[in-house]
Design a protein around this motif. Structure first.
Motif, PDB file in Angstrom:
ATOM      1  N   THR A 142      -7.260 -23.730 -26.626  1.00  0.00           N
ATOM      2  CA  THR A 142      -6.201 -23.004 -27.360  1.00  0.00           C
ATOM      3  C   THR A 142      -4.967 -23.307 -27.652  1.00  0.00           C
ATOM      4  O   THR A 142      -4.467 -23.137 -29.002  1.00  0.00           O
TER       5      THR A 142
ATOM      6  N   LYS B 271      -4.913 -26.164 -30.289  1.00  0.00           N
ATOM      7  CA  LYS B 271      -5.111 -25.923 -31.542  1.00  0.00           C
ATOM      8  C   LYS B 271      -3.238 -24.482 -32.170  1.00  0.00           C
ATOM      9  O   LYS B 271      -2.784 -25.113 -33.276  1.00  0.00           O
ATOM     10  N   LEU B 272      -2.651 -24.321 -31.082  1.00  0.00           N
ATOM     11  CA  LEU B 272      -1.075 -23.441 -31.085  1.00  0.00           C
ATOM     12  C   LEU B 272      -0.326 -24.785 -31.885  1.00  0.00           C
ATOM     13  O   LEU B 272       0.136 -24.847 -32.825  1.00  0.00           O
TER      14      LEU B 272
ATOM     15  N   SER C 271      -0.728 -26.589 -34.887  1.00  0.00           N
ATOM     16  CA  SER C 271      -0.102 -25.498 -36.497  1.00  0.00           C
ATOM     17  C   SER C 271       0.995 -25.338 -36.271  1.00  0.00           C
ATOM     18  O   SER C 271       2.245 -25.493 -35.798  1.00  0.00           O
TER      19      SER C 271
ATOM     20  N   PHE D 293       4.811 -24.206 -34.266  1.00  0.00           N
ATOM     21  CA  PHE D 293       4.458 -23.873 -33.197  1.00  0.00           C
ATOM     22  C   PHE D 293       4.795 -25.520 -31.887  1.00  0.00           C
ATOM     23  O   PHE D 293       4.665 -26.439 -32.474  1.00  0.00           O
TER      24      PHE D 293
ATOM     25  N   VAL E  83       4.501 -22.691 -25.076  1.00  0.00           N
ATOM     26  CA  VAL E  83       4.417 -22.448 -25.958  1.00  0.00           C
ATOM     27  C   VAL E  83       5.337 -22.117 -26.411  1.00  0.00           C
ATOM     28  O   VAL E  83       5.092 -20.889 -26.454  1.00  0.00           O
TER      29      VAL E  83
ATOM     30  N   TRP F 103       3.666 -16.836 -35.057  1.00  0.00           N
ATOM     31  CA  TRP F 103       3.624 -15.852 -33.690  1.00  0.00           C
ATOM     32  C   TRP F 103       2.658 -14.391 -34.253  1.00  0.00           C
ATOM     33  O   TRP F 103       1.859 -14.095 -34.377  1.00  0.00           O
TER      34      TRP F 103
ATOM     35  N   TYR G  76      -0.047 -15.492 -36.756  1.00  0.00           N
ATOM     36  CA  TYR G  76      -1.149 -16.494 -35.819  1.00  0.00           C
ATOM     37  C   TYR G  76      -2.134 -15.911 -34.893  1.00  0.00           C
ATOM     38  O   TYR G  76      -3.256 -16.249 -35.567  1.00  0.00           O
TER      39      TYR G  76
ATOM     40  N   ASN H  25      -6.047 -15.444 -35.287  1.00  0.00           N
ATOM     41  CA  ASN H  25      -6.230 -15.435 -33.675  1.00  0.00           C
ATOM     42  C   ASN H  25      -6.031 -14.681 -32.527  1.00  0.00           C
ATOM     43  O   ASN H  25      -5.200 -15.305 -31.914  1.00  0.00           O
TER      44      ASN H  25
ATOM     45  N   ALA I 244      -4.619 -15.923 -28.482  1.00  0.00           N
ATOM     46  CA  ALA I 244      -3.896 -16.530 -28.193  1.00  0.00           C
ATOM     47  C   ALA I 244      -2.283 -15.074 -27.485  1.00  0.00           C
ATOM     48  O   ALA I 244      -1.799 -16.336 -27.031  1.00  0.00           O
TER      49      ALA I 244
ATOM     50  N   TYR J 274       0.043 -16.511 -25.209  1.00  0.00           N
ATOM     51  CA  TYR J 274       0.542 -17.385 -24.470  1.00  0.00           C
ATOM     52  C   TYR J 274       2.124 -17.512 -25.125  1.00  0.00           C
ATOM     53  O   TYR J 274       2.400 -18.280 -25.086  1.00  0.00           O
TER      54      TYR J 274
END
Length: 378
Positions: free
Chosen positions: A240, A243-244, A247, A250, A259, A266, A269, A273, A276, A279
């Motif tokens: 996770t 992936k952040l 992108s 981030f 993150v 945010w 995203y 997702n 996420a 986070y």
């Protein structure tokens, strides 16, 4: 104060009533998480006077209000009630938490029977609670000795437990403290450095050594199943976060070990997702160690593999599945680009370079190699 902001306050016979928007809830919850992270709580879930003053100041500055701290305290109580209702539901047979839709789910018969006795819970049948994970963090120690069920995590007197479902259908609860994560990861890194991993999997002997060390440290009698489940949890967290970080917008904050991105990034995203969301405010102090366990392990194991090449020159020192997984995890990769990247990284040296690069640079490096722009001359 602007007119639009004033319209969120309405007077009735009881006095001043505050209309809370989702944006206000989200910001207030983030403030409480930050204060909780600083240790500014007393008597379990209650915040210190200084914390309330600080949160009220930031909240009013953000939304250009002139609220007293009692307004925020009332919302704190409301959110706590939401948390308690959901926990009560999840503790009953037939109710589960849907991570994707972020709501409590059950079949119609279960809901109908429950609502007959508890009509006030009707709204939760269709209501999404996108901040439930965060409420678990804020209110999980509200009453000593009470079991709180938070998305498969059980909290009792400050101890966290993973709720695993065994083949027989029985639920077994595993006590889990935050310090146990750090120690288990240390054990995994130590086994990696000993070379006790093959193709991304720990040897059986490595697991036995980790189990013995772990149980000796914490006085438990956990088995292989328990530690492997925690290993899977770590991998989900790592994927996770990766992936952040892959992108746009981030970044990793080394100081806060989390993150970071602006609010607009945010929110955009999280719409696609939702898992996420946690986070946004959750530090992950062991993330760099997870990199060693799940990605950088190629760098650790290639030393011995490179030495073996003198005897077996045709052996590759980088596992193909790790390269392919890393490629598919990059953002904005169409099928043709993925296939071209797989062909390009068949070269062992290029694959090592790719895996060594910072996550933010991997796609840019591949594009530069696979789709070079024609030079312009003047």
């Amino acid at each position: 104060m602007e007119k639009g902001m004033r319209q969120r306050q309405q007077r009735n016979s009881d006095g001043l009533r505050t209309i809370w928007t989702p944006e206000m809830d989200r910001y207030f919850i983030d403030l409480m998480l930050e204060e909780a992270g600083k240790g500014n709580r007393i008597d379990d879930h209650l915040f210190s006077k200084r914390a309330w003053n600080h949160m009220t100041l930031l909240f009013n500055t953000k939304f250009r209000f002139e609220y007293e701290k009692d307004v925020l305290k009332n919302r704190h109580k409301t959110l706590r009630n939401v948390y308690k209702v959901i926990n009560k539901l999840l503790a009953l047979d037939g109710f589960t938490w849907d991570h994707t839709r972020q709501m409590v789910t059950a079949n119609d018969e279960v809901w109908d029977d429950y609502i007959k006795v508890h009509p006030g819970a009707r709204s939760y049948r269709i209501k999404s609670i996108p901040y439930y994970y965060d409420l678990c963090e804020i209110y999980k120690k509200n009453v000593s000795g009470i079991v709180d069920t938070c998305c498969g995590i059980i909290v009792v007197d400050g101890f966290m437990m993973d709720e695993e479902v065994e083949k027989g259908g029985r639920g077994s609860r595993t006590y889990w403290e935050p310090g146990m994560d750090g120690y288990l990861i240390e054990l995994m890194v130590a086994q990696l450095q000993k070379g006790n991993q093959i193709d991304g999997l720990f040897r059986k002997q490595a697991w036995m050594e980790m189990i013995n060390s772990f149980n000796h440290r914490f006085g438990f009698k956990y088995d292989l199943h328990t530690l492997k489940n925690r290993y899977k949890t770590f991998k989900r967290q790592y994927n996770t976060i990766n992936k952040l970080l892959g992108s746009q917008g981030f970044f990793w904050d080394d100081l806060r070990q989390m993150v970071i991105a602006d609010d607009h990034t945010w929110q955009g995203y999280i719409q696609t997702n939702p898992d996420a969301r946690q986070y946004m405010t959750r530090p992950v102090p062991y993330y760099k160690d997870l990199c060693i366990v799940f990605v950088c392990k190629e760098t650790l194991t290639t030393v011995s593999a490179a030495d073996d090449q003198q005897e077996s020159p045709h052996n590759s020192s980088v596992a193909v599945e790790h390269v392919i997984e890393a490629i598919q995890g990059l953002p904005d990769m169409d099928d043709d680009l993925i296939l071209d990247a797989c062909d390009f990284l068949e070269d062992d040296k290029k694959a090592k370079t790719f895996l060594t690069l910072d996550l933010r640079l991997r796609r840019k490096w591949l594009i530069r190699k696979l789709r070079p722009q024609p030079s312009t001359t003047t």
